[in-house]
Design an enzyme around this catalytic site. Structure first.
Site, PDB file in Angstrom:
ATOM      1  N   SER A  12       0.830  -1.212   0.000  1.00  0.00           N
ATOM      2  CA  SER A  12       0.000   0.000   0.000  1.00  0.00           C
ATOM      3  C   SER A  12       0.862   1.258   0.000  1.00  0.00           C
ATOM      4  O   SER A  12       0.420   2.333  -0.385  1.00  0.00           O
ATOM      5  CB  SER A  12      -0.870   0.016   1.255  1.00  0.00           C
ATOM      6  OG  SER A  12      -0.024  -0.011   2.400  1.00  0.00           O
ATOM      7  N   TYR A  43      -4.156   0.322   3.959  1.00  0.00           N
ATOM      8  CA  TYR A  43      -4.951  -0.890   3.791  1.00  0.00           C
ATOM      9  C   TYR A  43      -5.530  -1.386   5.125  1.00  0.00           C
ATOM     10  O   TYR A  43      -6.559  -2.031   5.159  1.00  0.00           O
ATOM     11  CB  TYR A  43      -4.092  -2.007   3.189  1.00  0.00           C
ATOM     12  CG  TYR A  43      -3.987  -1.988   1.680  1.00  0.00           C
ATOM     13  CD1 TYR A  43      -4.541  -0.957   0.928  1.00  0.00           C
ATOM     14  CD2 TYR A  43      -3.338  -3.021   1.003  1.00  0.00           C
ATOM     15  CE1 TYR A  43      -4.439  -0.948  -0.460  1.00  0.00           C
ATOM     16  CE2 TYR A  43      -3.238  -3.032  -0.373  1.00  0.00           C
ATOM     17  CZ  TYR A  43      -3.790  -1.992  -1.109  1.00  0.00           C
ATOM     18  OH  TYR A  43      -3.692  -2.007  -2.481  1.00  0.00           O
ATOM     19  N   GLY A  44      -4.825  -1.089   6.210  1.00  0.00           N
ATOM     20  CA  GLY A  44      -5.184  -1.683   7.496  1.00  0.00           C
ATOM     21  C   GLY A  44      -6.544  -1.285   8.034  1.00  0.00           C
ATOM     22  O   GLY A  44      -7.095  -1.956   8.908  1.00  0.00           O
ATOM     23  N   CYS A  75       3.099  -7.165   1.697  1.00  0.00           N
ATOM     24  CA  CYS A  75       2.121  -6.521   2.576  1.00  0.00           C
ATOM     25  C   CYS A  75       1.349  -7.630   3.277  1.00  0.00           C
ATOM     26  O   CYS A  75       0.719  -8.462   2.609  1.00  0.00           O
ATOM     27  CB  CYS A  75       1.177  -5.669   1.718  1.00  0.00           C
ATOM     28  SG  CYS A  75      -0.223  -4.985   2.635  1.00  0.00           S
ATOM     29  N   ASN A  76       1.407  -7.654   4.594  1.00  0.00           N
ATOM     30  CA  ASN A  76       0.688  -8.690   5.341  1.00  0.00           C
ATOM     31  C   ASN A  76      -0.821  -8.555   5.185  1.00  0.00           C
ATOM     32  O   ASN A  76      -1.534  -9.552   5.082  1.00  0.00           O
ATOM     33  CB  ASN A  76       1.019  -8.588   6.835  1.00  0.00           C
ATOM     34  CG  ASN A  76       2.416  -9.066   7.158  1.00  0.00           C
ATOM     35  OD1 ASN A  76       2.613 -10.195   7.564  1.00  0.00           O
ATOM     36  ND2 ASN A  76       3.395  -8.199   6.970  1.00  0.00           N
ATOM     37  N   THR A  77      -1.313  -7.317   5.193  1.00  0.00           N
ATOM     38  CA  THR A  77      -2.758  -7.110   5.117  1.00  0.00           C
ATOM     39  C   THR A  77      -3.293  -7.677   3.804  1.00  0.00           C
ATOM     40  O   THR A  77      -4.248  -8.462   3.787  1.00  0.00           O
ATOM     41  CB  THR A  77      -3.085  -5.604   5.216  1.00  0.00           C
ATOM     42  OG1 THR A  77      -2.364  -5.046   6.317  1.00  0.00           O
ATOM     43  CG2 THR A  77      -4.565  -5.377   5.428  1.00  0.00           C
ATOM     44  N   CYS A 187       3.494  -6.444   9.911  1.00  0.00           N
ATOM     45  CA  CYS A 187       3.169  -5.425   8.906  1.00  0.00           C
ATOM     46  C   CYS A 187       4.512  -5.017   8.342  1.00  0.00           C
ATOM     47  O   CYS A 187       5.454  -4.735   9.096  1.00  0.00           O
ATOM     48  CB  CYS A 187       2.479  -4.225   9.546  1.00  0.00           C
ATOM     49  SG  CYS A 187       2.368  -2.792   8.437  1.00  0.00           S
ATOM     50  N   THR A 188       4.621  -4.990   7.014  1.00  0.00           N
ATOM     51  CA  THR A 188       5.936  -4.745   6.406  1.00  0.00           C
ATOM     52  C   THR A 188       6.442  -3.323   6.657  1.00  0.00           C
ATOM     53  O   THR A 188       7.626  -3.052   6.475  1.00  0.00           O
ATOM     54  CB  THR A 188       5.893  -5.038   4.895  1.00  0.00           C
ATOM     55  OG1 THR A 188       4.806  -4.306   4.300  1.00  0.00           O
ATOM     56  CG2 THR A 188       5.704  -6.531   4.646  1.00  0.00           C
TER      57      THR A 188
HETATM   58  N1  DGL Z   1       2.423  -2.676   4.813  1.00  0.00           N
HETATM   59  C1  DGL Z   1       1.133  -3.198   5.027  1.00  0.00           C
HETATM   60  C2  DGL Z   1       1.145  -4.524   5.767  1.00  0.00           C
HETATM   61  O1  DGL Z   1       2.133  -5.218   5.747  1.00  0.00           O
HETATM   62  C3  DGL Z   1      -0.067  -2.363   5.301  1.00  0.00           C
HETATM   63  C4  DGL Z   1      -0.004  -0.969   5.789  1.00  0.00           C
HETATM   64  C5  DGL Z   1      -1.315  -0.233   5.568  1.00  0.00           C
HETATM   65  O2  DGL Z   1      -1.522   0.239   4.461  1.00  0.00           O
HETATM   66  O3  DGL Z   1      -2.151  -0.196   6.496  1.00  0.00           O
HETATM   67  O4  DGL Z   1       0.171  -4.922   6.351  1.00  0.00           O
END
Ligand code: DGL
Length: 261
Positions: A12, A43-44, A75-77, A187-188
């Site tokens: 994101s 994204y979160g 991105c984990n989300t 979260c990355t």
């Molecule tokens: N970097 C993203 C992750 O690993 C999400 C951050 C976001 O946009 O909330 O979840």
């Protein structure tokens, strides 16, 4: 395989740079496209339904435009919500990012583990499943923080981020599990704040999945040809972000060109 076909990293915002870094160290000749969905950031705080539709649709567009040999959803989300849908939509191998609960459980002595992610990631059944399979005898304390995502973006945009601000964002998780000895950065964006987190919580080890993902990328591209020298990496944003990372920050990850779609 065309040697100039890039690896496409997707997030994101700037978080996926924490995955790109270790990958470049192992594959310095790889052409890189780094795609940030600044139009959809963050994204979160989005719903599962929104992300399950948005992420595959965007990746289809990026795949048509850049012809990657491999896509990394850094991105984990997005991964915990939309990895299956993305794989079904695109005929390119896709590597996802999932919370490093397994190595955290292997390392924890106190058996109290923090999982620090976005609000959307920490509520995913995917996390329940990892906790059940790999950390059944551990107490898992989950904490979602948008504030930390914003702080990571600010840091790469050149702001001074204070340890106090980072501490305030993480403290509720530590308060909920005072014996915690390991925290998963799920979260990355958060490894970009590793120094500040370590300064605030020196007794708690941090674990993230980036090195494992980099090794997986090497494995999946074994035997493929690369250019003799990597071309300049390209950072692509889906709209002009509110805070653009500094040129120096992007250049530190080999991203010398900027493209706003
Ligand atoms: N970097 C993203 C992750 O690993 C999400 C951050 C976001 O946009 O909330 O979840």
């Amino acid at each position: 395989m065309d040697p100039s076909a890039p690896i496409l990293f997707f997030d994101s915002g700037v978080g996926g740079l924490s995955v790109l870094g270790p990958t470049r160290a192992l594959l310095p000749q790889a052409p890189i496209i780094y795609a940030a969905d600044s139009a959809g950031f963050p994204y979160g705080t989005r719903s599962e339904a929104e992300l399950a539709e948005r992420v595959p649709a965007l990746l289809v567009k990026f795949a048509e435009r850049f012809h990657p040999r491999l896509i990394v959803i850094a991105c984990n989300t997005a991964s915990t919500i939309a990895l299956d849908q993305a794989r079904a939509a695109i005929d390119v191998p896709i590597v996802g990012t999932v919370p490093a609960i397994k190595p955290a459980a292997q390392q924890s002595i106190s058996r109290v583990i923090g999982v620090l992610g976005t609000e959307a990631t920490v509520r995913q059944p995917y996390v329940d499943d990892l906790a059940r399979r790999f950390a059944g005898d551990c107490t898992i304390v989950r904490h979602g923080s948008t504030e930390l995502v914003t702080l990571a973006e600010a840091k790469l945009a050149g702001d001074d981020v204070s340890v106090d601000d980072v501490r305030a964002a993480v403290q509720p998780m530590v308060d909920a599990g005072p014996d915690m000895d390991v925290m998963v950065l799920a979260c990355t964006h958060f490894p970009l704040l590793a120094d500040e987190i370590a300064a605030a919580f020196p007794a708690i080890a941090q674990i993230d999945g980036a090195a494992g993902i980099a090794r997986r990328i090497v494995h999946l591209t074994a035997g493929q040809r690369w250019p003799a020298v990597a071309p300049p990496g390209i950072a692509v944003f889906t709209k002009s972000p509110r805070r653009l990372p500094t040129r120096a920050a992007l250049a530190g990850f080999g991203l010398d060109q900027l493209l706003i779609l």
